[in-house]
Write a protein that holds these residues in place. Structure first.
Motif, PDB file in Angstrom:
ATOM      1  N   SER A 237       0.828  -1.211   0.000  1.00  0.00           N
ATOM      2  CA  SER A 237       0.000   0.000   0.000  1.00  0.00           C
ATOM      3  C   SER A 237       0.861   1.260   0.000  1.00  0.00           C
ATOM      4  N   LEU A 238       1.971   1.228   0.718  1.00  0.00           N
ATOM      5  CA  LEU A 238       2.881   2.368   0.717  1.00  0.00           C
ATOM      6  C   LEU A 238       3.445   2.599  -0.681  1.00  0.00           C
ATOM      7  N   ILE A 239       3.846   1.553  -1.343  1.00  0.00           N
ATOM      8  CA  ILE A 239       4.353   1.674  -2.714  1.00  0.00           C
ATOM      9  C   ILE A 239       3.259   2.209  -3.642  1.00  0.00           C
ATOM     10  N   SER A 240       2.033   1.747  -3.456  1.00  0.00           N
ATOM     11  CA  SER A 240       0.924   2.233  -4.282  1.00  0.00           C
ATOM     12  C   SER A 240       0.707   3.724  -4.079  1.00  0.00           C
ATOM     13  N   LEU A 241       0.832   4.190  -2.842  1.00  0.00           N
ATOM     14  CA  LEU A 241       0.719   5.624  -2.575  1.00  0.00           C
ATOM     15  C   LEU A 241       1.805   6.408  -3.304  1.00  0.00           C
ATOM     16  N   LEU A 242       3.024   5.888  -3.293  1.00  0.00           N
ATOM     17  CA  LEU A 242       4.116   6.575  -3.983  1.00  0.00           C
ATOM     18  C   LEU A 242       3.891   6.578  -5.495  1.00  0.00           C
ATOM     19  N   ARG A 243       3.345   5.502  -6.026  1.00  0.00           N
ATOM     20  CA  ARG A 243       3.118   5.417  -7.469  1.00  0.00           C
ATOM     21  C   ARG A 243       2.066   6.415  -7.957  1.00  0.00           C
ATOM     22  N   VAL A 276      10.987   2.863  -7.523  1.00  0.00           N
ATOM     23  CA  VAL A 276       9.592   3.084  -7.908  1.00  0.00           C
ATOM     24  C   VAL A 276       9.268   4.564  -8.080  1.00  0.00           C
ATOM     25  N   ALA A 277       9.810   5.398  -7.193  1.00  0.00           N
ATOM     26  CA  ALA A 277       9.415   6.814  -7.170  1.00  0.00           C
ATOM     27  C   ALA A 277      10.616   7.699  -6.831  1.00  0.00           C
ATOM     28  N   PRO A 278      11.591   7.789  -7.711  1.00  0.00           N
ATOM     29  CA  PRO A 278      12.795   8.574  -7.394  1.00  0.00           C
ATOM     30  C   PRO A 278      12.532  10.051  -7.149  1.00  0.00           C
ATOM     31  N   ASN A 279      11.402  10.564  -7.611  1.00  0.00           N
ATOM     32  CA  ASN A 279      11.058  11.968  -7.388  1.00  0.00           C
ATOM     33  C   ASN A 279      10.237  12.187  -6.122  1.00  0.00           C
ATOM     34  N   ARG A 280      10.034  11.107  -5.341  1.00  0.00           N
ATOM     35  CA  ARG A 280       9.153  11.209  -4.177  1.00  0.00           C
ATOM     36  C   ARG A 280       9.818  10.721  -2.889  1.00  0.00           C
ATOM     37  N   VAL A 281      11.116  10.622  -2.874  1.00  0.00           N
ATOM     38  CA  VAL A 281      11.848  10.149  -1.694  1.00  0.00           C
ATOM     39  C   VAL A 281      12.729  11.274  -1.197  1.00  0.00           C
ATOM     40  N   LEU A 314      20.437  11.408  -9.037  1.00  0.00           N
ATOM     41  CA  LEU A 314      19.559  10.859  -8.009  1.00  0.00           C
ATOM     42  C   LEU A 314      19.845  11.462  -6.638  1.00  0.00           C
ATOM     43  N   ALA A 315      21.110  11.662  -6.311  1.00  0.00           N
ATOM     44  CA  ALA A 315      21.445  12.285  -5.027  1.00  0.00           C
ATOM     45  C   ALA A 315      20.878  13.702  -4.944  1.00  0.00           C
ATOM     46  N   GLU A 316      20.921  14.423  -6.053  1.00  0.00           N
ATOM     47  CA  GLU A 316      20.355  15.773  -6.101  1.00  0.00           C
ATOM     48  C   GLU A 316      18.863  15.740  -5.780  1.00  0.00           C
ATOM     49  N   LYS A 317      18.172  14.723  -6.283  1.00  0.00           N
ATOM     50  CA  LYS A 317      16.746  14.586  -5.987  1.00  0.00           C
ATOM     51  C   LYS A 317      16.526  14.245  -4.513  1.00  0.00           C
ATOM     52  N   LEU A 318      17.253  13.260  -4.015  1.00  0.00           N
ATOM     53  CA  LEU A 318      17.036  12.770  -2.657  1.00  0.00           C
ATOM     54  C   LEU A 318      17.343  13.829  -1.604  1.00  0.00           C
ATOM     55  N   PHE A 319      18.447  14.526  -1.788  1.00  0.00           N
ATOM     56  CA  PHE A 319      18.907  15.452  -0.754  1.00  0.00           C
ATOM     57  C   PHE A 319      18.431  16.898  -0.968  1.00  0.00           C
ATOM     58  N   ARG A 320      17.906  17.204  -2.158  1.00  0.00           N
ATOM     59  CA  ARG A 320      17.520  18.592  -2.389  1.00  0.00           C
ATOM     60  C   ARG A 320      16.200  18.753  -3.148  1.00  0.00           C
ATOM     61  N   ARG A 321      16.165  18.339  -4.408  1.00  0.00           N
ATOM     62  CA  ARG A 321      15.079  18.743  -5.299  1.00  0.00           C
ATOM     63  C   ARG A 321      13.713  18.240  -4.860  1.00  0.00           C
ATOM     64  N   THR A 323      12.583  17.617  -1.839  1.00  0.00           N
ATOM     65  CA  THR A 323      12.112  18.427  -0.713  1.00  0.00           C
ATOM     66  C   THR A 323      11.663  19.798  -1.186  1.00  0.00           C
ATOM     67  N   GLU A 324      12.424  20.398  -2.086  1.00  0.00           N
ATOM     68  CA  GLU A 324      12.065  21.723  -2.582  1.00  0.00           C
ATOM     69  C   GLU A 324      10.725  21.706  -3.307  1.00  0.00           C
ATOM     70  N   ARG A 325      10.469  20.653  -4.069  1.00  0.00           N
ATOM     71  CA  ARG A 325       9.192  20.554  -4.766  1.00  0.00           C
ATOM     72  C   ARG A 325       8.063  20.329  -3.774  1.00  0.00           C
ATOM     73  N   MET A 326       8.275  19.430  -2.829  1.00  0.00           N
ATOM     74  CA  MET A 326       7.226  19.088  -1.885  1.00  0.00           C
ATOM     75  C   MET A 326       6.810  20.279  -1.039  1.00  0.00           C
ATOM     76  N   LEU A 327       7.777  21.098  -0.636  1.00  0.00           N
ATOM     77  CA  LEU A 327       7.504  22.185   0.299  1.00  0.00           C
ATOM     78  C   LEU A 327       7.529  23.558  -0.360  1.00  0.00           C
ATOM     79  N   ASP A 328       7.385  23.589  -1.689  1.00  0.00           N
ATOM     80  CA  ASP A 328       7.144  24.861  -2.362  1.00  0.00           C
ATOM     81  C   ASP A 328       8.266  25.865  -2.088  1.00  0.00           C
ATOM     82  N   VAL A 329       9.501  25.380  -2.158  1.00  0.00           N
ATOM     83  CA  VAL A 329      10.646  26.226  -1.819  1.00  0.00           C
ATOM     84  C   VAL A 329      10.835  27.352  -2.818  1.00  0.00           C
ATOM     85  N   ASN A 330      10.453  27.141  -4.057  1.00  0.00           N
ATOM     86  CA  ASN A 330      10.676  28.167  -5.074  1.00  0.00           C
ATOM     87  C   ASN A 330       9.496  29.108  -5.242  1.00  0.00           C
TER      88      ASN A 330
END
Length: 334
Positions: A237-243, A276-281, A314-321, A323-330
């Motif tokens: 179910s967690l994976i389905s949420l991420l998908r 599964v969701a490299p843009n959501r971790v 991928l590291a740029e996504k995990l450690f920065r991008r 989070t910035e997308r999720m929390l409306d940093v820009n």
């Protein structure tokens, strides 16, 4: 003292215990554009520039007394302490998350966020949907608040699906018009409930700490490196949420979930999340590791970085991008 319904009126003077000099530290320079496998350089030179710690806390019980219902008594951990810690890893930006010990009084979080500023900070608060005022929420938004937290796990709260749905819908009514997230900390076994409820919320969800799996019932054979995370109740179910593209997962606080025998299980989960969701971790330290002592988060950060070594960006996504997308940093307010 700041209250949960009144934001700080003087951004540069909300808390005399928070050092102004602490927030003016220079940006980390000389980053590597790509981290070679097995690099021995310190982490602060290997993590992507402008990386985020997407889950940490500032706690000042003398300045901001904890709730009478707090389930533990914390030590002092100031913004200056936080920035000193983050600098050892090369993390420049912080997401302040309201800890359970403060209940709905977000004063300590708001003071730290006001001092750090929305260009380097975001906040996730806890509110009572029945009493919080719209004007207060708008003022908090200007400070950098971008989320509401629903925390069941820290206080041992158990909910059925109808109660969980009602709770999340009330929070969603607050979060939706502001493009805020709902951050939720609940056991992995409750993910099927969350999967059922999520489509009716109309908001982005962020799930804390790997989804809080329980490894206590694993057999010795399941503790090996070939562990299949889909055997954990709730993981599908967690994976389905991420998908679905509207939920994020934090890989954080491994010490709350595992021991030396089961570290491979968390790595297997993290690999699947990233596959599964490299843009959501998103990555987080969970500093100051409340209710734990002598925690060294460096090895965990190292293996998070290692998981990204074979895929450029991928590291740029995990450690920065992410989070910035999720929390409306820009957004314009930042």
């Amino acid at each position: 003292m700041l209250t949960s319904t009144q934001p700080p009126s003087n951004i540069l003077g909300v808390s005399p215990r928070l050092s102004l000099t602490a927030i003016s530290s220079p940006r980390i320079d000389q980053r590597l554009s790509h981290t070679p496998a097995g690099s021995t350089l310190p982490l602060k030179y290997r993590l992507p520039s402008q990386s985020w710690d997407s889950h940490m806390h500032v706690v000042e019980p003398q300045q901001f007394p904890v709730s009478k219902a707090a389930v533990y008594q914390p030590s002092v951990h100031t913004l200056a302490d936080a920035l000193a810690f983050e600098s050892t890893l090369g993390l420049e930006n912080l997401v302040f998350v309201q800890p359970s010990i403060y209940g709905t009084d977000n004063s300590c979080l708001l003071a730290a966020l006001a001092q750090l500023g929305p260009s380097r900070g975001r906040g996730v608060v806890v509110v009572d949907p029945a009493s919080i005022q719209p004007d207060t929420l708008e003022e908090w938004h200007e400070l950098g608040v971008r989320g509401l937290r629903v925390n069941l796990q820290s206080v041992g709260k158990v909910m059925g699906e109808s109660e969980l749905e009602e709770t999340l819908l009330r929070h969603a009514e607050i979060a939706r018009p502001r493009n805020w997230i709902i951050e939720i900390y609940l056991p992995l076994k409750m993910m099927p409930m969350l999967e059922s409820i999520a489509p009716r919320l109309g908001v982005t969800l962020c799930i804390d700490h790997f989804g809080s799996p329980d490894f206590s019932s694993l057999s010795k054979n399941q503790e090996g490196i070939s562990f299949d995370p889909y055997t954990l109740p709730g993981f599908q179910s967690l994976i389905s949420l991420l998908r679905t593209g509207n939920s994020y997962i934090k890989i954080s606080a491994p010490y709350r979930l595992t021991n030396d025998r089961t570290q491979a299980q968390l790595k297997a989960m993290a690999r699947e999340f990233l596959s599964v969701a490299p843009n959501r971790v998103i990555y987080a330290t969970d500093w100051p590791h409340t209710r734990f002592t002598n925690i060294d988060i460096t090895p965990f950060t190292e293996w998070c970085l290692d998981l990204c070594a074979d895929e450029p960006g991928l590291a740029e996504k995990l450690f920065r991008r992410n989070t910035e997308r999720m929390l409306d940093v820009n957004s314009t307010s930042s």
